[in-house]
Scaffold this active site. Structure first.
Site, PDB file in Angstrom:
ATOM      1  CB  CYS A  50      -7.588   1.290  -3.994  1.00 50.01           C
ATOM      2  SG  CYS A  50      -9.046   1.788  -4.924  1.00 50.01           S
ATOM      3  CB  ALA A  51      -4.186   2.774   0.195  1.00 48.75           C
TER       4      ALA A  51
END
Length: 136
Positions: A50-51
């Site tokens: 996930c960013a």
């Protein structure tokens, strides 16, 4: 047919025609969630891929699956709320069989998320399925 809580999201999205309003609705759903206890924000609950920072804390009780989650990004907290509506309270054995892609397509979300957010959403779904499969 998805969980009643998820069906509410579908109905809300049908009512909200503007994507800005839909994003706002997702963000508000995330804001409405109880924050995850800081003691649960550990490497074991962190979702890779996930960013933003994302933590999912699954629980299985009486054969049913639930999870809580948190993120440092408002839109991602909202996506966690959507996934909770999709998965929480299902029998644990059913969790891996949910067609998350098909259900989320009903919202049109994946068409309106950045590539990084879509990857993060897939990573969260994979983690949910893995944990439920291990618990079943």
């Amino acid at each position: 047919m998805a969980q009643p809580a998820f069906e509410e999201f579908v109905e809300d999205f049908e009512f909200l025609e503007d994507w800005e309003d839909r994003y706002r609705h997702v963000i508000e759903a995330g804001k409405a969630m109880e924050p995850l206890d800081d003691a649960l924000k550990v490497p074991a609950t962190r979702v890779e891929g996930c960013a933003s920072q994302v933590w999912l804390h699954p629980q299985v009780s009486a054969g049913h699956f639930r999870f809580d989650g948190d993120s440092d990004a408002l839109i991602v907290r909202g996506l966690i709320a959507v996934l909770r509506a999709l998965y929480n309270d299902l029998p644990t054995a059913e969790v891996p069989t949910v067609d998350a892609g098909g259900e989320l397509a009903r919202l049109g979300l994946t068409d309106h998320l950045s590539a990084q957010r879509s990857n993060g959403l897939r990573a969260m779904i994979e983690r949910i399925r893995l944990v439920a499969a291990e618990a079943a």
